[in-house]
Every structure is written in structure tokens, then in C-alpha cells.
Design a protein around this motif. Structure first.
Motif, PDB file in Angstrom:
ATOM      1  N   ASN A 162       3.102  -8.308 -17.140  1.00 14.69           N
ATOM      2  CA  ASN A 162       2.029  -7.883 -16.247  1.00 14.69           C
ATOM      3  C   ASN A 162       2.534  -7.232 -14.963  1.00 14.69           C
ATOM      4  N   THR A 163       3.820  -7.316 -14.689  1.00  8.94           N
ATOM      5  CA  THR A 163       4.346  -6.699 -13.471  1.00  8.94           C
ATOM      6  C   THR A 163       4.122  -5.194 -13.471  1.00  8.94           C
ATOM      7  N   ARG A 164       4.076  -4.591 -14.647  1.00  8.25           N
ATOM      8  CA  ARG A 164       3.833  -3.143 -14.700  1.00  8.25           C
ATOM      9  C   ARG A 164       2.436  -2.780 -14.198  1.00  8.25           C
ATOM     10  N   ASN A 165       1.542  -3.770 -14.107  1.00  7.78           N
ATOM     11  CA  ASN A 165       0.185  -3.526 -13.608  1.00  7.78           C
ATOM     12  C   ASN A 165       0.082  -3.631 -12.099  1.00  7.78           C
ATOM     13  N   LEU A 166       1.199  -3.776 -11.412  1.00  2.00           N
ATOM     14  CA  LEU A 166       1.200  -3.928  -9.960  1.00  2.00           C
ATOM     15  C   LEU A 166       0.374  -2.860  -9.242  1.00  2.00           C
ATOM     16  N   PRO A 167       0.510  -1.562  -9.577  1.00  4.48           N
ATOM     17  CA  PRO A 167      -0.319  -0.564  -8.869  1.00  4.48           C
ATOM     18  C   PRO A 167      -1.811  -0.757  -9.082  1.00  4.48           C
ATOM     19  N   PHE A 168      -2.196  -1.315 -10.219  1.00  4.14           N
ATOM     20  CA  PHE A 168      -3.622  -1.496 -10.497  1.00  4.14           C
ATOM     21  C   PHE A 168      -4.180  -2.731  -9.789  1.00  4.14           C
ATOM     22  N   TYR A 169      -3.304  -3.696  -9.478  1.00  2.00           N
ATOM     23  CA  TYR A 169      -3.731  -4.795  -8.604  1.00  2.00           C
ATOM     24  C   TYR A 169      -4.080  -4.234  -7.229  1.00  2.00           C
ATOM     25  N   ALA A 170      -3.238  -3.321  -6.730  1.00  2.00           N
ATOM     26  CA  ALA A 170      -3.528  -2.681  -5.445  1.00  2.00           C
ATOM     27  C   ALA A 170      -4.821  -1.880  -5.530  1.00  2.00           C
ATOM     28  N   GLY A 171      -5.032  -1.198  -6.656  1.00  2.00           N
ATOM     29  CA  GLY A 171      -6.267  -0.438  -6.844  1.00  2.00           C
ATOM     30  C   GLY A 171      -7.494  -1.330  -6.837  1.00  2.00           C
ATOM     31  N   THR A 172      -7.374  -2.534  -7.363  1.00  2.00           N
ATOM     32  CA  THR A 172      -8.495  -3.469  -7.373  1.00  2.00           C
ATOM     33  C   THR A 172      -8.882  -3.873  -5.952  1.00  2.00           C
ATOM     34  N   THR A 173      -7.898  -4.025  -5.065  1.00  4.09           N
ATOM     35  CA  THR A 173      -8.224  -4.368  -3.680  1.00  4.09           C
ATOM     36  C   THR A 173      -9.022  -3.249  -3.012  1.00  4.09           C
ATOM     37  N   VAL A 174      -8.796  -2.009  -3.451  1.00  2.06           N
ATOM     38  CA  VAL A 174      -9.577  -0.878  -2.927  1.00  2.06           C
ATOM     39  C   VAL A 174     -11.032  -1.017  -3.351  1.00  2.06           C
ATOM     40  N   ALA A 175     -11.256  -1.399  -4.611  1.00  2.00           N
ATOM     41  CA  ALA A 175     -12.627  -1.578  -5.110  1.00  2.00           C
ATOM     42  C   ALA A 175     -13.360  -2.683  -4.356  1.00  2.00           C
ATOM     43  N   TYR A 176     -12.607  -3.586  -3.714  1.00  5.01           N
ATOM     44  CA  TYR A 176     -13.226  -4.690  -2.975  1.00  5.01           C
ATOM     45  C   TYR A 176     -13.001  -4.562  -1.466  1.00  5.01           C
ATOM     46  N   GLY A 177     -12.976  -3.310  -0.992  1.00  6.66           N
ATOM     47  CA  GLY A 177     -13.065  -3.073   0.445  1.00  6.66           C
ATOM     48  C   GLY A 177     -11.820  -2.603   1.155  1.00  6.66           C
ATOM     49  N   MET A 178     -10.665  -2.612   0.505  1.00  5.76           N
ATOM     50  CA  MET A 178      -9.430  -2.213   1.164  1.00  5.76           C
ATOM     51  C   MET A 178      -9.338  -0.690   1.234  1.00  5.76           C
ATOM     52  N   ASP A 179      -8.893  -0.156   2.365  1.00  6.93           N
ATOM     53  CA  ASP A 179      -8.615   1.267   2.452  1.00  6.93           C
ATOM     54  C   ASP A 179      -7.494   1.613   1.465  1.00  6.93           C
ATOM     55  N   LYS A 180      -7.598   2.778   0.835  1.00  3.84           N
ATOM     56  CA  LYS A 180      -6.662   3.106  -0.243  1.00  3.84           C
ATOM     57  C   LYS A 180      -5.217   3.178   0.246  1.00  3.84           C
ATOM     58  N   GLU A 181      -4.977   3.782   1.403  1.00  4.80           N
ATOM     59  CA  GLU A 181      -3.608   3.883   1.894  1.00  4.80           C
ATOM     60  C   GLU A 181      -3.089   2.525   2.360  1.00  4.80           C
ATOM     61  N   GLU A 182      -3.969   1.686   2.877  1.00  2.00           N
ATOM     62  CA  GLU A 182      -3.571   0.320   3.233  1.00  2.00           C
ATOM     63  C   GLU A 182      -3.262  -0.480   1.976  1.00  2.00           C
ATOM     64  N   ALA A 183      -4.018  -0.242   0.910  1.00  4.75           N
ATOM     65  CA  ALA A 183      -3.744  -0.910  -0.363  1.00  4.75           C
ATOM     66  C   ALA A 183      -2.390  -0.490  -0.901  1.00  4.75           C
ATOM     67  N   LEU A 184      -2.053   0.787  -0.753  1.00  5.18           N
ATOM     68  CA  LEU A 184      -0.745   1.275  -1.191  1.00  5.18           C
ATOM     69  C   LEU A 184       0.373   0.536  -0.453  1.00  5.18           C
ATOM     70  N   SER A 185       0.175   0.266   0.829  1.00  3.59           N
ATOM     71  CA  SER A 185       1.212  -0.421   1.605  1.00  3.59           C
ATOM     72  C   SER A 185       1.459  -1.843   1.102  1.00  3.59           C
ATOM     73  N   LEU A 186       0.475  -2.416   0.374  1.00  2.90           N
ATOM     74  CA  LEU A 186       0.641  -3.777  -0.159  1.00  2.90           C
ATOM     75  C   LEU A 186       1.756  -3.857  -1.191  1.00  2.90           C
ATOM     76  N   ILE A 187       2.125  -2.722  -1.775  1.00  2.00           N
ATOM     77  CA  ILE A 187       3.199  -2.717  -2.785  1.00  2.00           C
ATOM     78  C   ILE A 187       4.333  -1.776  -2.391  1.00  2.00           C
ATOM     79  N   THR A 188       4.306  -1.301  -1.138  1.00  2.00           N
ATOM     80  CA  THR A 188       5.383  -0.424  -0.653  1.00  2.00           C
ATOM     81  C   THR A 188       5.902  -0.927   0.699  1.00  2.00           C
ATOM     82  N   SER A 189       5.382  -0.368   1.796  1.00  2.00           N
ATOM     83  CA  SER A 189       5.965  -0.666   3.122  1.00  2.00           C
ATOM     84  C   SER A 189       5.792  -2.120   3.534  1.00  2.00           C
TER      85      SER A 189
END
Length: 433
Positions: free
Chosen positions: A336-363
Motif C-alpha cells: 500500500n505504500t505505492r498509494n501514498l500520493p493518493f492518501y495525500a489526494g484524499t486529504t484534498v477531498a476533505y478540505g486540505m489545499d492541494k499544494e499543502e497536501a503535496l507537502s505532506l509527502i514531500t517537504s
């Protein structure tokens, strides 16, 4: 008989080729510029029609077209998206290949207090699972041992290497503690009453952990005539060279972790899981504790929790100023680790800004792991660990990688899964003609 031997030899060679990972890419030997992509920096910034140049594995320039001049080999990425490589925190990739085959399982060692156990030397760089991460943009990971009260020491690896010596980017980055629970579930298979009840041994477990820390300090301050590997491994924790990651979920337990941090004078502590961390987010912020939250694609733990709590937990903590990252431990965690970007995408669907969601798995993750000086964002001077996607990489429909690089080396994006996809795609296309 000779023909039989030749057949066996050819079969064994072909079997080895089929099982081995692809040959790691050679070092970058020419300057490369990626031109025209929408660059998602990883720190919240976006550059439209960007130019990014890298040489000798490092980013040398990035900016909008007109502000930066391209040089060297030109990669036209017009209409595509450019991202820093995603980082998988708290992963066991390379430690287990097939869970049911004991000989391939190196994630857990016998014992309780195991700070001297290192995931680094058990890491299998040729794991098929590691190879399957790269087509989704997951290019680095923190490899963590499991088991025990103190499970051991993690290291951070990049996912294109001959062996663990080539793969490591930060050696022995953190100590991992599995915090006891104040409640326990009745084990029906052991004859216990079912249901949740107070853990009568909770305080005893905490005392044992405290005693180990205190004994380690006493040993390190003594003559050390008798070598004690677990105590010696704690020296880098007390010196502040190694972070402490505590795997814990409950509100009461997290409060006890905060007190433990103060009592033991630990500089940098990270909560892993943190299912109820949002209930005391103010205390986490006050004590400078970051959180790698529980897997976003999960169901609620308690019957009175919001149905979408795992989806929005990262946002709840982020809104309160807590540094947050995502991780994917749990059932079938390596796959399931390969689904990491889609976990971040799910946070966007529940209110997270998309670029802030990207930072959850990068910076954000890079900061939490202590590798933000060279990883986690597309900035000058950092490693050229990045990829080009045809669309939105946090969306399953857009996460189609065109090219990927680790430290400037261009990767193969083929894996066992992509080979099967092409095989059966051809089959069904031929049937429809």
C-alpha cells in the motif's frame, strides 16, 4: 545429457533475470533542463511554464520561463507537471518480501529493548516491492524495524541502488519506540474475556521504559568496561544526533509521551500514528512535536468517531499549526505504500489545499525526517530527485509518470506490475479487433 544441462543452465539464468530488479541507473553525466512544466515546488509554491536545470545530481536553477535560461539536454514537458520525489515515512520496504516466507522477513527481532537493531543492514535494495513504488513517484523512504518496546533504528534510503550502501541517504536517523496502550482488547484465542478493558500493566510498561533510559545514561556516564550494545546505541539519542519516533495513538498515551519527552530531555520527538492527536494539538505545538498521521485510507477506530476522521486528521492538525506528514503503516503496508500520493489526494477531498497536501509527502516529511537540506522540494542546491507526470500526481487518473530521476539519474519506470499491464492490455486489444 549435455543438452539437458544446457537447458537447465539457460532456465536458471532466465529465472534470475526475471527475479532481479532492474540495473540501477548510471550517474548523471550531462546537464538536463526540463522546460514548460507546471512545477509543484513542494513547499506550497507553484511555477507555471517553468524551467528546471540540474547537473551532477543537483538542481542548479529553477524559475519561470524568461527568468531562467535552459541548458544542456532539453526535455519538453509542456502541459505536464513536475514534482519532487515522494517520501515514504515509517515504511518496511526492503525488510520483507513475502510475509508468509520467514526467510524473507527481517522486520522484527527477538527482544524488548532493541535500540542497537538497525534496519540499514537488513535492507534489500533488489526488492520487487521497492521497484513497484517508482512508477507512482515514491522515490525515497524511511525504513523502520518493527516489534519490541524499542524496535530499533531506522535509516533513509533512495529507491535505485545496488545494495544498502548505495541506497542510504541518511544513516541511523531515528530511534523507534512502540508506546504501550492504557487499554487492551480481550484475546478470545487466549481465553480472555472479549471487549476493551484497562491495561493493568500500563504503568509497569512505562516504568520499564523509563528504567531503560535511566540505566543507559548511567552506563554511558560510567567506565563502560563491559560492552552493552543496547546502552551504547542510546548515546546518539541523548546527544541529540538521533530523533525519537514514538508510535502511539490514544490521547492519554500521547500526553504521557509529552511528559516523557520533558523528563528525558529529548530534543526532537515525533508522534507516529497519532489517531487522537487532534484532541491535544495545542500541547503538541507547544512542545514542538510533529506527527506522521495514521493511514488516511482507514476506518474509524471508535464507534463515536466521525466517519471521516482518518481522512481529515492531517488537516485538523495542520490547521492548529502542527507539522504533519503522511505514512502508510498498517495492513499490507508494503504494497500500500505505492498509494501514498493518493492518501495525500484524499486529504484534498476533505478540505486540505492541494499544494499543502503535496507537502505532506514531500517537504513536511523531509523536515520531520531531518533531510530537508537536500530533499523534499524543487529548490536550487537540492538533490535532483523528481519526476514528470502527465497530470495531477495526487489523483489516480493523472499519476502517469513520463520520466523520473533520483539524484539526477534517470530511472526505469518498468516493474512487474507494468509488465503484466502491458501483457494483458495486448491480450484484450487483440480480442477486440
Amino acid at each position: 545429457m549435455r543438452i539437458t544441462y544446457i537447458f537447465i543452465f539457460v532456465f536458471i539464468c532466465s529465472l534470475g533475470t526475471g527475479l532481479a530488479q532492474q540495473t540501477p541507473a548510471p550517474k548523471q553525466n550531462n546537464t538536463i533542463s526540463i522546460v514548460g512544466a507546471t512545477a509543484h515546488i513542494g513547499n506550497g509554491q507553484v511555477i507555471e511554464n517553468s524551467i528546471l536545470t540540474f547537473e551532477e545530481g543537483k538542481i542548479t536553477a529553477i524559475g519561470a520561463s524568461g527568468d531562467v535560461d535552459p541548458s544542456g539536454e532539453i526535455i519538453n514537458a509542456e502541459g505536464k507537471h513536475l514534482y519532487p520525489g515522494f517520501i515514504a515515512a515509517n515504511a518496511t520496504l526492503g525488510l520483507v518480501e513475502i510475509s508468509a516466507v520467514r526467510a524473507t522477513d527481517d522486520e522484527d527481532e527477538i527482544g524488548t529493548m532493541l535500540p542497537h537493531i538497525r534496519s540499514l543492514i537488513a535492507y534489500n535494495a533488489e526488492s520487487k516491492l521497492i521497484e513497484s513504488m517508482r512508477p507512482n513517484g515514491v522515490l525515497m523512504g524511511q525504513i523502520v524495524p518493527r516489534g519490541g518496546r524499542i524496535s530499533g533504528t531506522s535509516s533513509i534510503m533512495q529507491f535505485d541502488a545496488w545494495n544498502w550502501e548505495d541506497a542510504v541517504v541518511k544513516e541511523d536517523d531515528a530511534l523507534h519506540i512502540n508506546w504501550p496502550g492504557s487499554f487492551s482488547r480481550g484475546r478470545w484465542w487466549a481465553g480472555e474475556d472479549p471487549g476493551i478493558k484497562p491495561n493493568e500493566e500500563y504503568q509497569q510498561h512505562l516504568r520499564g521504559l523509563t528504567e531503560f533510559f535511566n540505566s543507559s545514561r548511567a552506563y554511558l556516564g560510567g567506565d563502560r568496561k563491559i560492552k552493552n550494545l543496547p546502552y551504547l546505541a542510546m548515546e546518539s539519542v541523548f546527544d541529540g544526533d538521533k530523533k525519537v519516533f514514538v508510535h502511539v495513538d490514544g490521547e492519554r498515551e500521547i500526553q504521557d509521551v509529552i511528559q516523557f519527552k520533558k523528563d528525558q530531555n529529548l530534543d526532537e520527538l515525533v508522534i507516529v500514528g497519532g489517531y487522537e492527536a487532534h484532541k491535544i494539538s495545542d500541547q503538541l505545538k507547544e512542545n514542538n512535536i510533529s506527527v506522521l498521521v495514521t493511514r488516511a485510507h482507514s476506518t474509524p477506530d471508535n464507534e463515536d468517531d466521525d466517519y471521516d476522521l482518518p481522512y481529515k486528521l492531517a488537516k485538523l492538525l495542520h490547521n492548529e499549526g502542527v507539522l504533519v506528514g503522511l505514512q502508510s503503516s498498517g495492513s499490507m503496508e508494503r504494497m500500500n505504500t505505492r498509494n501514498l500520493p493518493f492518501y495525500a489526494g484524499t486529504t484534498v477531498a476533505y478540505g486540505m489545499d492541494k499544494e499543502e497536501a503535496l507537502s505532506l509527502i514531500t517537504s513536511n516529511v523531509a523536515k520531520i525526517l531531518g533531510i530537508d537540506e537536500f530533499a523534499g522540494s524543487l529548490e536550487e542546491g537540492k538533490d535532483a530527485t523528481l519526476f514528470i507526470s502527465e497530470g495531477d500526481a495526487l489523483d489516480m487518473r493523472g499519476n502517469i509518470l513520463d520520466k523520473a530521476f533520483i539524484q539526477g539519474r534517470e530511472l526505469s519506470l518498468k516493474s512487474h506490475q507494468t509488465e503484466l499491464y502491458e501483457r494483458y492490455k495486448e491480450k484484450y486489444e487483440s480480442q477486440s479487433e
